[in-house]
Design a protein around this motif. Structure first.
Motif, PDB file in Angstrom:
ATOM      1  N   THR B 225      -8.536 -26.241  73.232  1.00 14.29           N
ATOM      2  CA  THR B 225      -9.005 -24.856  73.179  1.00 14.29           C
ATOM      3  C   THR B 225     -10.520 -24.792  72.898  1.00 14.29           C
ATOM      4  N   ALA B 229     -13.457 -23.429  75.378  1.00 16.79           N
ATOM      5  CA  ALA B 229     -14.416 -22.407  74.934  1.00 16.79           C
ATOM      6  C   ALA B 229     -15.850 -22.876  75.190  1.00 16.79           C
ATOM      7  N   LYS B 232     -16.498 -22.652  78.901  1.00 19.23           N
ATOM      8  CA  LYS B 232     -16.657 -21.248  79.312  1.00 19.23           C
ATOM      9  C   LYS B 232     -18.058 -20.752  78.954  1.00 19.23           C
ATOM     10  N   ILE B 250      -2.466 -30.459  79.673  1.00 19.31           N
ATOM     11  CA  ILE B 250      -2.743 -29.627  78.491  1.00 19.31           C
ATOM     12  C   ILE B 250      -4.071 -28.913  78.675  1.00 19.31           C
ATOM     13  N   ARG B 253      -3.767 -26.172  81.336  1.00 17.86           N
ATOM     14  CA  ARG B 253      -3.040 -25.012  80.815  1.00 17.86           C
ATOM     15  C   ARG B 253      -3.969 -24.150  79.953  1.00 17.86           C
ATOM     16  N   SER B 257      -5.268 -20.353  80.982  1.00 19.53           N
ATOM     17  CA  SER B 257      -4.931 -19.197  80.145  1.00 19.53           C
ATOM     18  C   SER B 257      -6.188 -18.549  79.554  1.00 19.53           C
ATOM     19  N   ALA B 258      -7.273 -19.317  79.450  1.00 24.01           N
ATOM     20  CA  ALA B 258      -8.520 -18.731  78.931  1.00 24.01           C
ATOM     21  C   ALA B 258      -9.389 -18.170  80.048  1.00 24.01           C
ATOM     22  N   GLY B 259      -8.934 -18.262  81.277  1.00 24.46           N
ATOM     23  CA  GLY B 259      -9.681 -17.684  82.401  1.00 24.46           C
ATOM     24  C   GLY B 259     -10.790 -18.567  82.938  1.00 24.46           C
ATOM     25  N   PRO B 281       1.529 -22.712  88.071  1.00 25.11           N
ATOM     26  CA  PRO B 281       0.896 -21.618  87.320  1.00 25.11           C
ATOM     27  C   PRO B 281      -0.442 -21.983  86.687  1.00 25.11           C
ATOM     28  N   PHE B 282      -0.649 -23.265  86.410  1.00 18.90           N
ATOM     29  CA  PHE B 282      -1.941 -23.609  85.807  1.00 18.90           C
ATOM     30  C   PHE B 282      -2.727 -24.630  86.642  1.00 18.90           C
TER      31      PHE B 282
END
Lengths: 292, 429
Positions: B225, B229, B232, B250, B253, B257-259, B281-282
Motif C-alpha cells: 500500500t 501511494a 501514485k 498482491i 491488487r 484498488s488505489a486507481g 479484476p486486477f
C-alpha cells in the motif's frame, strides 16, 4: 494529493500493526511475557481466515460478508491461545529467558504446523477487497475494504479502552498487572485473568491476520515480517502500553510510507533509527513506565 | 502435503537395497554393465516459500516428461528414475547435490531455480564431473558470466532475456505514450540490472523519459500500500514492474484498488511467474505481460505443449508456466545428448563427458517451440509476451497478440559484455 495517499497507506499499515501489537502489549502488561508467537498468531489468523472464507464461499455465502466472516474466523483461531497459555503457565515466575525461549519454541512449531496444514505456497484470496469497491473523494481513490480495516482497528482500540478502564473486569486485570499477588490476596482469580488476557491478546493477533489476508497473501514469511515491525512499535510506544501500541503503530506506519516514498532503500533503517533514539532517550518508550 | 513427487529418496534406497540383497544370494545376478538399470536423474527444485509455486511447475512437468519417455521405452532403452531434493539456500542445496552424486549416484542433475544457489553450486558440480542441466539458474554474477567454458554444467538462458523482451515490446508498441517512468522491484541485482537495461534501451532508441520513482521492495514483502501511494504520488505514465513471486498479484491488487492502473501502464516483466494468480479484476486490459519461455495459451502450440497444458489444467486446476518448459527442455536435451553420443559410439553407453559434448549445439523441440543448447552451454529458447486481453474463457488474462522472440535476439552472444552488447546489438524495434 501525494500526502493524502501516503497518509492513507500509512494508516492502513498502522491499523494492522496496532491490532497485533495491542495483543502483544496486553499480554506483556499483565503477564510480563514477551510473546514472540504474536507473529505466528497473525499468520495463523491469515491462513485460517482464508480457509474459512473459501469454505463460506463454497457454501454459497455472499462475498459482501467478507469482513464479518474474517473477524469471526480470527476470533475462532485466537482460541489457540488457551493451549499456549496452558503450557506457558509452567514458566510463570521463572526467569524471563525461559519464557522467551518457550514462546520462541512455539514460533518454530507454528511454522511447521502452518506448512503441514496449508502447504508451502502463499495463499491469496483472489480479488475479494473489490467487492466493497472504492471510494472516490476529491480526486482520491480509496479501497473501501482498507477503510473498513482501519475502522475496525479504531473500534478495537475503543473497546479495549472501555474494557480495561471502565469495567470491573478491567479493574481486576489492571490490579493483576500492578501486583498479581496482592490482587490474588484480595480475591482475584489471577489464573483465570491470565488465561483470559492471553486468549484476548491471541485473538487480537489472529483477527489482525484474518483482516489483512484479502489485501496480501498468507505465507510462511508472515511471522518474521510482522514481528520486525511489531517490536519497533512496542519499543517506540512502550512495552505493555495499549496507548503506546496505538501511537507506535501510527509512527511506524508513517515512517515506512515516508521512507518508501523518499528513500526506499532505507525503509527498515529509518524505522529502527527511531527505535534506537527512543531506546537511548526514553528507554521505556513514549507511554511505558520506567522501572522503579 | 506436496503431491509433486511420486518418487522418494527412501523408496529408491529401499529398491536399491532389495536389488543388492537378491543379487548377493544369486537369485538375480546383477549385470556386469548396468546398461539395463534405470538412469537416475537428481532433481533440485524449491518446494517451500514464495518460490514453491515455481518449483511445483518444474516438478510436475519433469514427472510428466519421464512418464512419457519411459512409456516410449526410456532413454536409449533405459528407464528414467527421479530422485528429488529440495532447493533452499546455497549451502544446504550444495550438500543435497553432493548427496545425490555420492550416495544416490545419479547420472545427471537437473533443476535449480535461483541463480543465488546455482552460481556457487556449479563450480563444485563441474569439479565433481557431474552432468548438470539447470532449469532456470545461471552462473552469472550480475550480468557477468563466471564459467565461460564449462565441460559438464549447462545453464539456462540469461536472466535478462525476458526483461530485454519487455523493453523491446514497450519500445515498439508504446513509443510516444510515456514520458514519466517508474520502477518497482525486489532489491536485488537482477531487478536493478534489468531496470538499468530498460533505461539504456530507451536512450538507445531516442526516448527521453524521466525517471520519477524507483521502489525497491524487500523480498517476501506482502504489503504494497505504501509503495503504491509513493508511485501514485510520482505520477508515472509507465511502471516497469519486476516483481515475480506472490508479491506480484498482491502489488497489482493494491495498485488497481488505489486507481494507479487507471493512470499508468503496467509492464510486468515477470508476469509469467504468477500468471495464474493475475486475475482479470486486477490486471487491466493493455497491461504488458511477459511470459518467459512458455505461454500456456499460445496460438498453434506444439503437440507436446497442447497435451501438457490440457493435462496440467485438468489435474492441477491451474495454468502451467515457463518452469514447466525448462524442466521438459532439460530432460529432452539430456535424452537427445545421450542418444547422439551413443550413436556416435556405435551403441555402447557413453561417458558423461561424451554426453556433454554431444549436447553442445544440440536442437530439440521444447514446449515453447524450437530450442537448443549453445556451444558455450547456455540454452536458447523462444520467449513470449504481449498486451493483456480479457477476451477469453479463463479467469486470468491472455495476450491480445502474441509476440515471440528467439533468445538469440534477446541474449548476449558467447563471451560478450551485456552492457556493450546492448549498445551495439541490432534489435528488431
Amino acid at each position: 494529493m501525494a500526502t493524502v495517499d501516503l497518509l492513507f497507506a500509512a494508516l492502513f499499515n498502522a491499523a494492522v500493526l496496532f491490532l497485533v501489537t495491542a495483543g502483544l502489549q496486553l499480554i506483556f502488561g499483565v503477564q510480563r511475557i514477551v510473546n514472540l508467537t504474536a507473529g505466528s498468531l497473525y499468520a495463523l489468523g491469515a491462513y485460517f481466515g482464508a480457509s474459512v472464507f473459501e469454505w463460506f464461499s463454497a457454501q454459497g455465502g455472499s462475498p459482501a460478508l467478507l469482513l464479518p466472516v474474517l473477524i469471526l474466523s480470527g476470533l475462532l483461531a485466537g482460541q489457540v491461545g488457551f493451549v499456549i497459555e496452558r503450557v506457558l503457565r509452567t514458566v510463570y515466575g521463572r526467569d524471563e529467558a525461559f519464557q522467551l525461549l518457550m514462546t520462541f519454541a512455539f514460533v518454530l512449531m507454528f511454522q511447521d504446523v502452518l506448512r503441514y496444514v496449508w502447504g508451502a505456497q502463499p495463499r491469496l484470496l483472489g480479488d475479494l477487497p473489490s467487492v466493497y469497491g472504492t471510494l472516490a473523494v476529491g480526486g482520491f481513490t480509496f479501497p473501501v475494504y482498507n477503510l473498513l480495516v482501519m475502522l475496525s482497528a479504531l473500534v478495537v482500540a475503543g473497546l479495549l479502552y472501555w474494557l480495561i478502564e471502565r469495567t470491573s473486569l478491567g479493574h481486576v486485570v489492571r490490579a493483576t498487572a500492578e501486583n498479581g499477588r496482592m490482587a490474588e490476596a484480595l480475591g482475584a482469580n489471577t489464573r483465570r485473568i491470565n488465561t483470559l488476557v492471553f486468549v484476548l491478546g491471541s485473538m487480537l493477533g489472529t483477527v489482525g491476520g484474518a483482516l489483512v489476508i484479502p489485501t496480501t497473501a498468507a505465507s510462511l514469511e508472515m511471522p518474521i515480517a510482522l514481528i520486525v515491525e511489531a517490536f519497533a512499535v512496542v519499543v517506540i510506544g512502550g512495552l505493555g502500553s495499549i496507548r503506546g501500541a496505538f501511537l507506535g503503530a501510527i509512527i511506524v506506519g508513517v515512517l515506512r510510507a515516508l521512507s518508501l516514498t523518499y528513500f526506499p532503500e532505507l525503509e527498515v533503517m529509518s524505522i529502527y533509527l527511531v527505535v534506537i533514539v527512543v531506546l537511548v532517550v526514553r528507554p521505556y518508550g513514549l507511554f511505558g513506565k520506567a522501572e522503579a | 502435503m506436496d503431491e509433486t513427487s511420486g518418487i522418494h529418496r527412501r523408496g529408491v534406497l529401499k529398491g536399491m537395497a532389495g536389488l543388492a540383497a537378491t543379487s548377493a544370494v544369486g537369485a538375480f545376478p546383477m549385470p556386469a554393465i548396468a546398461q539395463n538399470a534405470p538412469i537416475k536423474v537428481g532433481i533440485i527444485a524449491p518446494r517451500a516459500g514464495t518460490a514453491a509455486y515455481i518449483g511445483a511447475n518444474g516438478l510436475r512437468a519433469v514427472e510428466w516428461t519421464i512418464e512419457k519417455i519411459n512409456a516410449a521405452g526410456g532413454i536409449a532403452g533405459r528407464k528414467v528414475e527421479l530422485v528429488v531434493e529440495e532447493e533452499t539456500n546455497a549451502k544446504e542445496t550444495l550438500e543435497r547435490a553432493r548427496r545425490l552424486v555420492l550416495q544416490e549416484k545419479v547420472d545427471c542433475i537437473q533443476g535449480g531455480y535461483s541463480t543465488g544457489v546455482t552460481l556457487p553450486m556449479a563450480p563444485t558440480l563441474e569439479d565433481m564431473q557431474v552432468l548438470t542441466i539447470f532449469w532456470d539458474g545461471t552462473t552469472q554474477d550480475g550480468v557477468k558470466e563466471t564459467m565461460p567454458s564449462p565441460k559438464y554444467v549447462f545453464k539456462s538462458t540469461d536472466n535478462e532475456c525476458e526483461a530485454v523482451m519487455a523493453s523491446l515490446i514497450a519500445l515498439k508498441h508504446l513509443k510516444g505514450q510515456f514520458k514519466r517512468i517508474a520502477a518497482i522491484s525486489p532489491d536485488y541485482t537482477y531487478g536493478r540490472n534489468v531496470w538499468t537495461a530498460f533505461k539504456a534501451l530507451n536512450k538507445k532508441f531516442g526516448i527521453d523519459a524521466e525517471v520519477v520513482s524507483e521502489q525497491w521492495s524487500s523480498f517476501s514483502q506482502l504489503d504494497f500500500t505504501a509503495n503504491v501511494a509513493a508511485l501514485k504520488a510520482a505520477k508515472p505514465d509507465l511502471i516497469y514492474c519486476v516483481l515475480g513471486n506472490a508479491d506480484l498479484p498482491i502489488f497489482m491488487r493494491a495498485a488497481t484498488s488505489a486507481g494507479l492502473t487507471d493512470t499508468a501502464r503496467m509492464v510486468l516483466v515477470q508476469a509469467g511467474h504468477q500468471h495464474g494468480q493475475l486475475k482479470k479484476p486486477f490486471t487491466p486490459v493493455g497491461t504488458l505481460l511477459c511470459y518467459n519461455t512458455m505461454y500456456f495459451a499460445r496460438p498453434n502450440p506444439s503437440p507436446a505443449q497442447k497435451e501438457f497444458v490440457e493435462y496440467y489444467m485438468d489435474k492441477y486446476k491451474d495454468y502451467p508456466h515457463w518452469e514447466s518448459d525448462r524442466a521438459f527442455f532439460a530432460m529432452n536435451v539430456y535424452k537427445a545428448g545421450v542418444e547422439k553420443a551413443m550413436a556416435a559410439k556405435g551403441g555402447s553407453w557413453p561417458k558423461p563427458e561424451e554426453i556433454a559434448q554431444a549436447m553442445e549445439g544440440i536442437k530439440v523441440e521444447s514446449f515453447g517451440g524450437p530450442a537448443g543448447m549453445r556451444k558455450d552451454h547456455i540454452a536458447e529458447e523462444m520467449f513470449y509476451g504481449g498486451f493483456a486481453t480479457h477476451d477469453n474463457p479463463y479467469d486470468v488474462c491472455t495476450l491480445k497478440d502474441t509476440y515471440s522472440y528467439d533468445a538469440s535476439v534477446l541474449q548476449k552472444p558467447p563471451g560478450a559484455d551485456f552492457w556493450g552488447w546492448l549498445e551495439t546489438a541490432n534489435f528488431p524495434v
